[in-house]
Enzyme design. Sequence first.
Site, PDB file in Angstrom:
ATOM      1  CG  HIS A 115      -4.475  -2.259 -10.196  1.00 14.19           C
ATOM      2  ND1 HIS A 115      -3.212  -2.156  -9.638  1.00 14.19           N
ATOM      3  CD2 HIS A 115      -4.345  -1.784 -11.463  1.00 14.19           C
ATOM      4  CE1 HIS A 115      -2.375  -1.662 -10.544  1.00 14.19           C
ATOM      5  NE2 HIS A 115      -3.018  -1.425 -11.647  1.00 14.19           N
ATOM      6  CB  CYS A 145     -24.902 -18.211 -13.791  1.00 14.55           C
ATOM      7  SG  CYS A 145     -23.118 -17.945 -13.658  1.00 14.55           S
ATOM      8  N   GLY A 182       3.790   6.250  -2.544  1.00  8.84           N
ATOM      9  CA  GLY A 182       3.714   4.848  -2.136  1.00  8.84           C
ATOM     10  C   GLY A 182       3.588   3.861  -3.262  1.00  8.84           C
TER      11      GLY A 182
HETATM   12  N1  APR Z   1       5.054   5.513   2.614  1.00  6.40           N
HETATM   13  C1  APR Z   1       5.307   5.775   1.296  1.00  6.40           C
HETATM   14  N2  APR Z   1       5.832   4.854   0.429  1.00  6.40           N
HETATM   15  C2  APR Z   1       6.133   3.630   0.929  1.00  6.40           C
HETATM   16  C3  APR Z   1       5.915   3.295   2.299  1.00  6.40           C
HETATM   17  C4  APR Z   1       5.347   4.299   3.142  1.00  6.40           C
HETATM   18  N3  APR Z   1       5.099   4.045   4.418  1.00  6.40           N
HETATM   19  N4  APR Z   1       6.317   1.993   2.485  1.00  6.40           N
HETATM   20  C5  APR Z   1       6.764   1.546   1.278  1.00  6.40           C
HETATM   21  N5  APR Z   1       6.660   2.525   0.353  1.00  6.40           N
HETATM   22  C6  APR Z   1       6.994   2.463  -1.080  1.00  6.40           C
HETATM   23  C7  APR Z   1       8.090   1.470  -1.446  1.00  6.40           C
HETATM   24  O1  APR Z   1       9.376   2.090  -1.363  1.00  6.40           O
HETATM   25  C8  APR Z   1       7.724   1.099  -2.886  1.00  6.40           C
HETATM   26  O2  APR Z   1       8.324   2.004  -3.811  1.00  6.40           O
HETATM   27  O3  APR Z   1       5.830   1.982  -1.721  1.00  6.40           O
HETATM   28  C9  APR Z   1       6.207   1.300  -2.930  1.00  6.40           C
HETATM   29  C10 APR Z   1       5.391   0.007  -2.999  1.00  6.40           C
HETATM   30  O4  APR Z   1       5.677  -0.575  -4.253  1.00  6.40           O
HETATM   31  P1  APR Z   1       5.019  -1.982  -4.662  1.00  6.40           P
HETATM   32  O5  APR Z   1       5.148  -2.931  -3.550  1.00  6.40           O
HETATM   33  O6  APR Z   1       5.612  -2.330  -5.989  1.00  6.40           O
HETATM   34  O7  APR Z   1       3.465  -1.650  -4.788  1.00  6.40           O
HETATM   35  P2  APR Z   1       2.694  -0.897  -5.993  1.00  6.40           P
HETATM   36  O8  APR Z   1       3.556   0.095  -6.676  1.00  6.40           O
HETATM   37  O9  APR Z   1       1.408  -0.437  -5.448  1.00  6.40           O
HETATM   38  O10 APR Z   1       2.410  -2.151  -6.990  1.00  6.40           O
HETATM   39  C11 APR Z   1       1.682  -1.902  -8.163  1.00  6.40           C
HETATM   40  O11 APR Z   1       1.572  -4.257  -8.615  1.00  6.40           O
HETATM   41  O12 APR Z   1       1.414  -6.297  -7.659  1.00  6.40           O
HETATM   42  C12 APR Z   1       0.734  -5.393  -8.424  1.00  6.40           C
HETATM   43  O13 APR Z   1      -1.595  -5.008  -8.646  1.00  6.40           O
HETATM   44  C13 APR Z   1      -0.529  -4.910  -7.732  1.00  6.40           C
HETATM   45  O14 APR Z   1      -1.403  -2.649  -7.509  1.00  6.40           O
HETATM   46  C14 APR Z   1      -0.240  -3.431  -7.429  1.00  6.40           C
HETATM   47  C15 APR Z   1       0.777  -3.084  -8.488  1.00  6.40           C
END
Ligand code: APR
Length: 243
Positions: A115, A145, A182
């Site tokens: 991303h 530009c 995560g």
């Molecule tokens: N260790 C492991 N997992 C964790 C922790 C931790 N300390 N804290 C939270 N989590 C988990 C949550 O339970 C959740 O499932 O991490 C996940 C975070 O999910 P999102 O907030 O949805 O983030 P992500 O999956 O990276 O989002 C994907 O969405 O908004 C867009 O572009 C943005 O890259 C991002 C994409």
Amino acid sequence: MFESIKDQIKNINKIVVVTGAGISQESGIPTFRGKDGLWRNYDAMKLATIDAFYDNPKLVWEWYNERRKNIFQAQPNQGHKAIAELEKYAQVIVLTQNIDGLHQKAGSSKVLELHGSIVTIKCSVCDYREEILTEISILPPLCKCGNILRPDVVWFGEILPQNVWKNAIIFASQCDLMIVVGTSLVVSPANTLPIYAKQNNSFLIEINPENTDMSIDMDLVIKNTSAVALPEFVSLFKKNSYD
Ligand code: APR
């Protein structure tokens, strides 16, 4: 946590780690959909789409300036460091949805940023691109530009950098083991990476305190945080290397 796979990992050589915002949560960077997640407090459609950017580039830049400040102060945690250390025992490729650069800061040598990166600024028209670590003072910033500069990140509705995505599919399709850590796996196409690994009969591990849409498809689910679970996973390799 990982006793059940102690012997199995002896034959593991190619590891792909798919990461999301959860791995940086313990570095003080909020997730998107968690309890205090960004999308709980901000409207993604007003801040993370190209239309929102052209509607109000100053607002979008104010938000990204805030995030840049927070991210530049953040340090890698035990989770990031464990992934970097894993390179001593296997080939490790990190496929991250994160734009914070903390994997590289922790020492991981092969990181694909699906991303984009909040460190890099690019022109919305010409091919100007530059890594800028200082606060952007004039909002919105203009390119030589004359067009508006934007963060080099992938917004909703935009395609991923194609060379990065192509390589991510190749690595996912050739790994022996994939660790999904995560991420809620709600955003595509990043959430298809475990499917490519499964098609290659790779062993799938999920590390996340919560359930995700693909927890049932995993071979091993660790309901814990990345900063706790990943060092334990690496210690397995360490122990095996003494045997
Ligand atoms: N260790 C492991 N997992 C964790 C922790 C931790 N300390 N804290 C939270 N989590 C988990 C949550 O339970 C959740 O499932 O991490 C996940 C975070 O999910 P999102 O907030 O949805 O983030 P992500 O999956 O990276 O989002 C994907 O969405 O908004 C867009 O572009 C943005 O890259 C991002 C994409």
